[in-house]
Design a protein around this motif. Structure first.
Motif, PDB file in Angstrom:
ATOM      1  N   GLN A  37       0.973  -1.139   0.051  1.00  0.00           N
ATOM      2  CA  GLN A  37       0.002  -0.104  -0.064  1.00  0.00           C
ATOM      3  C   GLN A  37       0.923   1.245   0.201  1.00  0.00           C
ATOM      4  O   GLN A  37       1.862   1.219   0.558  1.00  0.00           O
ATOM      5  N   GLN A  38       0.411   2.249  -0.656  1.00  0.00           N
ATOM      6  CA  GLN A  38       1.014   3.401  -0.633  1.00  0.00           C
ATOM      7  C   GLN A  38       0.500   4.230   0.675  1.00  0.00           C
ATOM      8  O   GLN A  38      -0.630   4.470   0.645  1.00  0.00           O
ATOM      9  N   VAL A  39       1.482   4.741   1.451  1.00  0.00           N
ATOM     10  CA  VAL A  39       0.971   5.551   2.532  1.00  0.00           C
ATOM     11  C   VAL A  39       1.169   6.933   2.610  1.00  0.00           C
ATOM     12  O   VAL A  39       2.301   7.351   2.190  1.00  0.00           O
ATOM     13  N   LEU A  40       0.255   7.712   2.575  1.00  0.00           N
ATOM     14  CA  LEU A  40       0.506   9.104   2.867  1.00  0.00           C
ATOM     15  C   LEU A  40       0.313   9.594   4.115  1.00  0.00           C
ATOM     16  O   LEU A  40      -0.759   9.495   4.949  1.00  0.00           O
ATOM     17  N   ARG A  71      11.149   5.712   6.281  1.00  0.00           N
ATOM     18  CA  ARG A  71      11.367   4.624   5.281  1.00  0.00           C
ATOM     19  C   ARG A  71      12.542   3.754   5.654  1.00  0.00           C
ATOM     20  O   ARG A  71      12.591   2.567   5.400  1.00  0.00           O
ATOM     21  N   HIS A  72      13.660   4.496   6.249  1.00  0.00           N
ATOM     22  CA  HIS A  72      14.869   3.515   6.691  1.00  0.00           C
ATOM     23  C   HIS A  72      14.122   2.586   7.830  1.00  0.00           C
ATOM     24  O   HIS A  72      14.668   1.313   7.864  1.00  0.00           O
ATOM     25  N   ASP A  78      11.104   2.303  -2.098  1.00  0.00           N
ATOM     26  CA  ASP A  78      10.389   3.405  -2.877  1.00  0.00           C
ATOM     27  C   ASP A  78      10.289   4.595  -2.305  1.00  0.00           C
ATOM     28  O   ASP A  78       9.330   4.642  -1.247  1.00  0.00           O
ATOM     29  N   THR A  79      10.893   5.692  -2.819  1.00  0.00           N
ATOM     30  CA  THR A  79      10.251   6.829  -2.049  1.00  0.00           C
ATOM     31  C   THR A  79       8.927   7.116  -2.297  1.00  0.00           C
ATOM     32  O   THR A  79       8.249   8.063  -1.394  1.00  0.00           O
ATOM     33  N   GLY A  80       8.284   6.828  -3.183  1.00  0.00           N
ATOM     34  CA  GLY A  80       6.875   7.096  -3.487  1.00  0.00           C
ATOM     35  C   GLY A  80       5.833   6.316  -2.487  1.00  0.00           C
ATOM     36  O   GLY A  80       4.840   6.594  -2.396  1.00  0.00           O
ATOM     37  N   GLN A  81       6.308   5.227  -1.685  1.00  0.00           N
ATOM     38  CA  GLN A  81       5.609   4.177  -1.230  1.00  0.00           C
ATOM     39  C   GLN A  81       5.035   4.848   0.251  1.00  0.00           C
ATOM     40  O   GLN A  81       3.829   4.839   0.563  1.00  0.00           O
ATOM     41  N   LEU A  82       5.937   5.730   0.654  1.00  0.00           N
ATOM     42  CA  LEU A  82       5.772   6.331   2.125  1.00  0.00           C
ATOM     43  C   LEU A  82       6.036   7.899   2.076  1.00  0.00           C
ATOM     44  O   LEU A  82       7.260   8.259   1.468  1.00  0.00           O
ATOM     45  N   GLN A  83       5.220   8.549   2.027  1.00  0.00           N
ATOM     46  CA  GLN A  83       5.190   9.982   1.781  1.00  0.00           C
ATOM     47  C   GLN A  83       4.763  10.989   3.189  1.00  0.00           C
ATOM     48  O   GLN A  83       3.846  10.425   3.645  1.00  0.00           O
TER      49      GLN A  83
END
Length: 217
Positions: A37-40, A71-72, A78-83
């Protein structure tokens, strides 16, 4: 009623606010990311204090630095997966009904945030994002952690429930015979994942676990 979710909608907005319960949020984010899932993410100033108190975690103040830190922590490449977005990033996707995810979880949800969402205040990005999900007939899950609850708290919860939000108090069960605090955390996260229509193996479903309970004969 929440709008039907499309099968390719893998975005979830997550907000952390200043109630006790930071471990729930971290475990939820971990599971969402693990499922692709992409998390915003938005983290209030009070939530940072809670994280430092409950998890000994000092988050960077800058949203970009915070995103890199998390992210670490979660092993995301993927920088886009967690913003991560700041409280006044009004041009972020979550601020507009034309771009925001249809699913949002506020975990933990402070009673202050609860009241602001209930009256449509939209004074911060978290409040605006929740308002967007409600007006777009999306899925808003609020995880309050407060005890006891005042009449004002209950009235705000009723207002939000009538508006289509799901009120899911952080009240873990014990019928799965938890052996640790992590088990109690997983119970709540599993319930959230269920409502997001995502698979979970954190806690056995009722009637499918290994534990049997017999009544008196």
């Amino acid at each position: 009623m929440p709008a039907a979710l499309t099968s390719n909608d893998n975005r979830v907005t997550v907000a952390m606010t200043g109630a006790s319960g930071a471990p729930y949020a971290l475990r939820l984010i971990e599971n969402l990311l693990a499922q692709g899932q992409q998390v915003l993410l938005m983290v209030s100033s009070a939530a940072k204090v809670v994280l430092a108190t409950e998890e000994n975690m000092q988050l960077p103040g800058n949203p970009k630095a915070m995103a890199e830190f998390l992210r670490h922590k979660f092993g995301v490449t993927d920088t886009g997966q967690l913003q991560v977005f700041g409280k006044e990033e009004w041009f972020s996707p979550v601020a507009s009904g034309s771009a925001a995810p249809k699913r949002m979880v506020v975990c933990p949800c402070s009673t202050s945030t609860l009241s602001a969402i209930a009256v449509g205040a939209s004074n911060s990005l978290i409040e605006r994002a929740a308002d967007v999900v409600l007006k777009e007939r999306g899925q808003l899950i609020l995880v309050p952690r407060e005890s006891p609850l005042s009449t004002i708290h209950l009235q705000n919860m009723l207002t939000l429930s009538q508006a289509g939000a799901v009120i899911m108090p952080a009240a873990p069960g014990f019928y799965h015979q938890p052996q640790s605090i992590d088990d109690l955390i997983d119970f709540m996260v599993a319930r959230i994942l269920d409502h997001l229509q995502l698979e979970q193996t954190l806690v056995p479903r009722w009637g499918y676990g290994t534990t049997s309970v017999r009544g008196e004969e």
